[in-house]
Design a protein around this motif. Structure first.
Motif, PDB file in Angstrom:
ATOM      1  N   ILE A 176       9.128  93.928 -10.124  1.00  0.00           N
ATOM      2  CA  ILE A 176      10.449  93.874 -10.415  1.00  0.00           C
ATOM      3  C   ILE A 176      11.195  93.484  -9.327  1.00  0.00           C
ATOM      4  O   ILE A 176      12.271  92.884  -9.632  1.00  0.00           O
ATOM      5  N   SER A 177      10.977  94.093  -8.027  1.00  0.00           N
ATOM      6  CA  SER A 177      11.811  93.850  -6.902  1.00  0.00           C
ATOM      7  C   SER A 177      11.704  92.326  -6.677  1.00  0.00           C
ATOM      8  O   SER A 177      12.619  91.769  -5.859  1.00  0.00           O
ATOM      9  N   GLN A 178      10.696  91.376  -7.050  1.00  0.00           N
ATOM     10  CA  GLN A 178      10.373  90.077  -6.836  1.00  0.00           C
ATOM     11  C   GLN A 178      11.374  89.197  -7.747  1.00  0.00           C
ATOM     12  O   GLN A 178      10.951  88.082  -7.805  1.00  0.00           O
ATOM     13  N   LEU A 179      11.911  89.649  -8.769  1.00  0.00           N
ATOM     14  CA  LEU A 179      12.424  88.930  -9.795  1.00  0.00           C
ATOM     15  C   LEU A 179      13.742  88.343  -9.516  1.00  0.00           C
ATOM     16  O   LEU A 179      14.717  88.914  -8.995  1.00  0.00           O
ATOM     17  N   THR A 180      13.608  86.981  -9.314  1.00  0.00           N
ATOM     18  CA  THR A 180      14.861  86.225  -8.638  1.00  0.00           C
ATOM     19  C   THR A 180      14.861  84.998  -9.659  1.00  0.00           C
ATOM     20  O   THR A 180      13.920  84.540 -10.422  1.00  0.00           O
ATOM     21  N   GLY A 181      16.014  84.300  -9.302  1.00  0.00           N
ATOM     22  CA  GLY A 181      15.942  82.888 -10.226  1.00  0.00           C
ATOM     23  C   GLY A 181      16.490  83.131 -11.777  1.00  0.00           C
ATOM     24  O   GLY A 181      17.229  83.994 -12.036  1.00  0.00           O
ATOM     25  N   THR A 182      15.764  82.252 -12.513  1.00  0.00           N
ATOM     26  CA  THR A 182      16.079  82.272 -13.935  1.00  0.00           C
ATOM     27  C   THR A 182      14.803  83.145 -14.477  1.00  0.00           C
ATOM     28  O   THR A 182      13.693  82.538 -14.573  1.00  0.00           O
ATOM     29  N   ILE A 183      14.973  84.367 -15.051  1.00  0.00           N
ATOM     30  CA  ILE A 183      13.775  85.097 -15.478  1.00  0.00           C
ATOM     31  C   ILE A 183      13.634  84.947 -16.896  1.00  0.00           C
ATOM     32  O   ILE A 183      14.681  85.340 -17.708  1.00  0.00           O
ATOM     33  N   ALA A 184      12.443  84.658 -17.392  1.00  0.00           N
ATOM     34  CA  ALA A 184      12.225  84.374 -18.761  1.00  0.00           C
ATOM     35  C   ALA A 184      12.324  85.818 -19.529  1.00  0.00           C
ATOM     36  O   ALA A 184      11.558  86.702 -18.781  1.00  0.00           O
ATOM     37  N   PRO A 185      12.563  86.095 -20.797  1.00  0.00           N
ATOM     38  CA  PRO A 185      12.471  87.441 -21.304  1.00  0.00           C
ATOM     39  C   PRO A 185      11.025  87.898 -21.433  1.00  0.00           C
ATOM     40  O   PRO A 185      10.634  89.026 -21.302  1.00  0.00           O
ATOM     41  N   THR A 186      10.131  87.062 -21.758  1.00  0.00           N
ATOM     42  CA  THR A 186       8.773  87.122 -21.786  1.00  0.00           C
ATOM     43  C   THR A 186       8.161  88.053 -20.381  1.00  0.00           C
ATOM     44  O   THR A 186       7.508  88.739 -20.253  1.00  0.00           O
ATOM     45  N   GLU A 187       8.930  87.243 -19.412  1.00  0.00           N
ATOM     46  CA  GLU A 187       8.259  87.850 -18.052  1.00  0.00           C
ATOM     47  C   GLU A 187       8.771  89.449 -17.914  1.00  0.00           C
ATOM     48  O   GLU A 187       8.086  90.146 -17.416  1.00  0.00           O
ATOM     49  N   ILE A 188       9.979  89.523 -18.332  1.00  0.00           N
ATOM     50  CA  ILE A 188      10.438  90.976 -18.183  1.00  0.00           C
ATOM     51  C   ILE A 188       9.723  91.986 -19.007  1.00  0.00           C
ATOM     52  O   ILE A 188       9.360  93.118 -18.710  1.00  0.00           O
ATOM     53  N   GLU A 189       9.381  91.355 -20.275  1.00  0.00           N
ATOM     54  CA  GLU A 189       8.830  92.220 -21.275  1.00  0.00           C
ATOM     55  C   GLU A 189       7.234  92.608 -20.711  1.00  0.00           C
ATOM     56  O   GLU A 189       6.794  93.698 -20.861  1.00  0.00           O
ATOM     57  N   SER A 190       6.600  91.546 -20.280  1.00  0.00           N
ATOM     58  CA  SER A 190       5.087  91.825 -19.420  1.00  0.00           C
ATOM     59  C   SER A 190       5.312  92.841 -18.480  1.00  0.00           C
ATOM     60  O   SER A 190       4.328  93.582 -18.638  1.00  0.00           O
ATOM     61  N   ILE A 191       6.214  92.815 -17.714  1.00  0.00           N
ATOM     62  CA  ILE A 191       6.425  93.626 -16.609  1.00  0.00           C
ATOM     63  C   ILE A 191       6.623  94.938 -17.052  1.00  0.00           C
ATOM     64  O   ILE A 191       6.105  96.052 -16.743  1.00  0.00           O
TER      65      ILE A 191
END
Length: 874
Positions: A176-191
């Protein structure tokens, strides 16, 4: 298909209607568009009126759409015909009106607001929307992500970061702390799926989705809801629900109340693009409704709604006292025109509108002087009725001693001194005239001669005391010039009116002054005389960060005493966070002790509380020249209007006066923001930086922001902060999109804010449209004789008044005036000893040693370096 209500529907008096601001705006827009859309709006108004008369059960008669809605919990969409829907939520005794539009508009709104719920803060006792997923009915928060420069988690306060990550597996915390730039919703959902506890997983997904869209306020609200600091207001007891206050984006009304009926009446009266008048934040409303025992003042940041408060306050005062005469006055004539429209649109009762006088101080002075000096009415116009010259052109004629008038020669020693120091003396001394007239009445001007008796507050560049009497003589000559040609500027009106100060008597029970920071002492003294002393007699709205005029301003000397009757408002409601951050960076790097340490602490620099709106960084775009900048600006405005036909746009041109902008607009069939037109009837207006004050536009393009223009190369460094304020004002007029343009080298102010701005070329943003063939605007002529080919064709005296002379030493100016006399002379056997034009002298300085001896070696070298190449081309 969802059912709209439970069987046990509450009675009418128990139902509270909550309006989202988008509902008010979308319903009013249907009224404005006319035709079938207006009929749909009238149908909705009829439904709401029937609820008022028959109770909430009336909605059982209104058809709902054939498809349910899973994006918002308990959502019901009513079919109002012709493909239009009314999006609502009904929970317990709360009926929430969200949006009105056709299928596509509603679908777009629902996508932007999926998961919306009402949020009740027990601490603040306010309602606000917030966003929450629900696995029970499939509601899911979705938002288009916006790029971030750093970790999106940093968009949360540190304390809330700890709460959000409490109990989350360590490896997931790292991800979570490494989420930067443009983040896809699927990436958030996966985490978030890595978190085993369902409620925590849903919380994380909601908060990270909101943070990825830079929606910081709602991310905080979602955490507050999870930890019980706020609740969804289902089943609140009567005692608690009655204490709820309005929030930033929602308002509540009890069905059957007077407020409810007034709200229903409002839609048919509102004018275009005035939605914000209907929707005041509680902080704004409290100030608009507060009573003061005497004069009071509101300090507010740009975009805080000071004009909105001024209008609402005027309406309230007129409504509560039908005999009260209310004056709403501002300095800017263009802004006065807008305020007049706002009052007319918001005052449903013509009687109330008739009680309120909206005017500029210029027009107010004209009206008063026509009473005291009716025989001189024509004399008090901004345009000369004899010569049809703008006052700026009249001043140039006076200052440069054209048309055989030499009265301004008394200023020559000061002129040459300022010019030698690289200062545009013509501009600076005209401002000095304004400062004097703003400080003291005509019969008190002798105070200016003594620096101890009249300190030059607001004027940071020193003026020698032995020059002050000459400046007063120059001011007298300038006023005589205006008298002779039948023209006057607004401080001339102030001076004329100050002669009748003892005749001024109270004419208004209430006076409200908008943009009060730009009123000088003498103007405020006049206003104080016009207000009848008593409750709510005088209310000033201002922002010292927008103080752009060189004036003496001392409230105590104007007879205004605030005591403790001052209020502050720091929330910016107009701009996106990115626009405001960039604008405040420009402002802060120009802060001057004059703004921070004023003689009277009546206004102060306020740190803004940013609105919860986000967009891309403002763009700084390069073109080849100013004409191309303007052509690109018109192209991007055209692109914007193709997408948003009802948008309002402004192109502001730095480095030009209003007089020059007005002329340029006329030549190109455009509208200038000068107070003579209805700005809301034109999708595009042109303006200088200053006249944009008080307005708001969907898109703003500021052109000519190059080095040497911002800050001006010929202004004293001690006073360029005013130009920084002007740029700040123009930047903060943009609600959504801001483009800043330059050619050559960009302004150093922009370069210093490079981390807040995105630099590109215009070609990356839009294509040049061939139907916008325009030249660059021109400045007021530098040369008296139109047949003169260039400044170098002038004699030495006239040349020393042009922009080319700025920076020349005293000796160089003296030699030019002495030896280039406009006639020329020769001595037998020695050649020329005087020259007709500067060009003639420069050519001889290049080729004739005798000319160099006459001018002197150092002066010859200075002039040859500065103008030799120009002379060879002329």
């Amino acid at each position: 298909m969802p059912k709209p209500f439970h069987a046990d529907v509450p009675t009418r008096d128990e139902i509270i209607v909550v309006r989202h601001k988008d509902f008010d705006a979308s319903l009013k827009r249907l009224f404005q568009l006319g035709g079938q859309r207006k009929k749909r709006a009238e149908k909705i108004a009829g439904i709401l009126e029937s609820i008022n008369l028959e109770g909430i059960e009336y909605l059982k008669k209104v058809p709902v759409t054939n498809h349910g809605e899973s994006r918002i919990k308990s959502c019901v969409k009513y079919d109002i015909g012709d493909g239009y829907r009314m999006v609502t939520v009904h929970k317990d005794r709360i009926f929430w009106l969200l949006f009105v539009g056709n299928h596509e508009e509603c679908d777009s709104w629902l996508k932007r607001n999926s998961g919306i719920e009402l949020f009740y803060s027990r601490e603040e006792k306010t309602w606000e929307p917030f966003y929450k997923s629900s696995s029970q009915d499939g509601t899911k928060v979705t938002r288009p992500p916006k790029p971030s420069d750093g970790p999106i988690l940093d968009r949360l306060p540190v304390k809330l970061q700890g709460e959000l990550l409490e109990g989350v597996p360590p490896l997931t915390v790292v991800r979570i702390s490494q989420l930067t730039g443009t983040i896809a919703p699927t990436e958030i959902e996966s985490i978030c799926h890595e978190v085993p506890e369902p409620d925590k997983s849903t919380l994380l997904q909601d908060v990270l989705t909101l943070l990825s869209a830079d929606d910081r306020d709602n991310a905080v609200r979602r955490i507050d809801e999870h930890y019980g600091r706020a609740v969804v207001p289902d089943g609140l007891p009567d005692a608690e629900i009655l204490t709820i206050k309005d929030g930033d984006t929602v308002r509540r009304l009890v069905i059957g109340s007077v407020e409810y009926e007034n709200w229903l009446q409002g839609f048919s009266h509102e004018g275009p693009h005035l939605e914000w008048l209907l929707f005041m934040h509680p902080e704004q409303q409290r100030i608009a409704e507060e009573d003061f025992e005497g004069a009071a003042q509101l300090s507010g940041v740009s975009g805080s709604g000071k004009t909105c408060i001024a209008v609402r306050r005027a309406l309230r005062l007129a409504e509560q006292d039908h005999d009260a005469r209310v004056l709403l006055v501002t300095l800017n004539r263009s802004l006065a025109g807008l305020i007049k429209m706002l009052v007319g649109a918001a005052a449903g009762d013509s009687r109330i509108k008739d009680q309120i006088t909206v005017t500029s101080f210029f027009e107010l002075s004209q009206e008063l002087l026509s009473e005291f000096e009716p025989e001189r009415e024509k004399q008090y116009l901004s345009i000369s009725w004899k010569l049809e010259e703008h006052i700026d052109e009249v001043f140039r004629e006076y200052y440069r001693c054209w048309t055989n008038s030499n009265r301004a020669k008394v200023l020559l020693p000061i002129h040459t001194s300022l010019t030698a120091q690289g200062i545009n003396s013509e501009h600076y001394l005209r401002e000095e005239f304004d400062w004097i007239r703003s400080a003291v009445a005509f019969d008190e001007r002798e105070k200016y001669v003594d620096a101890n008796e009249l300190p030059r507050w607001g004027r940071r560049y020193p003026i020698q005391e032995n020059w002050r009497r000459q400046i007063l003589e120059g001011l007298d000559a300038w006023e005589e010039k205006m008298e002779a040609v039948g023209a006057i500027d607004y401080l001339g009106l102030t001076t004329a009116l100050s002669r009748h100060i003892d005749k001024l008597e109270p004419r208004y029970e209430n006076i409200i002054v908008d943009e009060a920071q730009d009123f000088g002492t003498q103007e405020l003294k006049i206003i104080r005389r016009l207000a009848r002393a008593g409750t709510n007699d005088l209310f000033l709205c201002g922002d010292i960060a927008q103080h752009i005029l060189p004036k003496h301003r001392m409230l105590s000397q104007a007879g205004i005493h605030l005591a403790n009757r001052t209020r502050r408002i720091t929330k910016n409601y107009r701009n996106t966070r990115q626009i405001l951050e960039a604008a405040y960076h420009v402002l802060y790097q120009n802060l001057h002790e004059e703004m921070l340490d004023r003689a009277e602490k009546d206004l102060e620099i306020l740190d803004p509380n940013y609105a919860n709106r986000s967009s891309n960084d403002p763009l700084v775009l390069k073109a080849d020249n100013l004409a191309e900048e303007i052509k690109y600006a018109r192209s991007v405005v055209s692109d914007h209007l193709d997408l948003y036909p009802h948008a309002k746009c402004c192109i502001a041109i730095a480095g030009y006066s209003l007089c020059e902008i007005e002329r340029y607009a006329r030549e190109n069939g455009l509208t200038a923001l000068d107070g003579s037109h209805d700005p809301l009837s034109n999708p595009l207006v042109l303006s200088d930086l200053e006249q944009t004050k008080g307005y708001e536009f969907d898109l703003v393009v500021i052109v000519n922001c190059q080095k040497g223009v911002l800050p001006p190369h010929d202004a004293p460094k001690e006073e360029v902060y005013r130009d920084g304020c002007r740029l700040y004002v123009a930047m903060t007029r943009a609600k959504n999109d801001l483009y800043i343009s330059y050619h050559g080298e960009p302004s150093e102010w922009l370069m210093s804010a490079s981390d807040k701005l995105t630099f590109e070329s215009w070609g990356e943003v839009t294509e040049l449209r061939n139907d916008f063939e325009v030249a660059a605007p021109s400045h007021i002529t530098e040369i008296e004789d139109e047949d003169t080919s260039s400044e170098l064709s002038l004699d030495g005296f006239q040349f020393c008044y042009t922009k080319l002379a700025v920076g020349l030493s005293h000796e160089a100016q003296h030699k030019l005036m002495q030896l280039v006399d406009g006639r020329g002379a020769r001595e037998a056997g020695r050649g020329r000893v005087k020259w007709r034009t500067v060009s003639d002298a420069m050519q001889d300085l290049e080729s004739d040693p005798r000319a160099r001896r006459l001018f002197g070696p150092s002066t010859s070298a200075e002039l040859r370096e500065a103008f030799g190449p120009l002379a060879s081309r002329s």
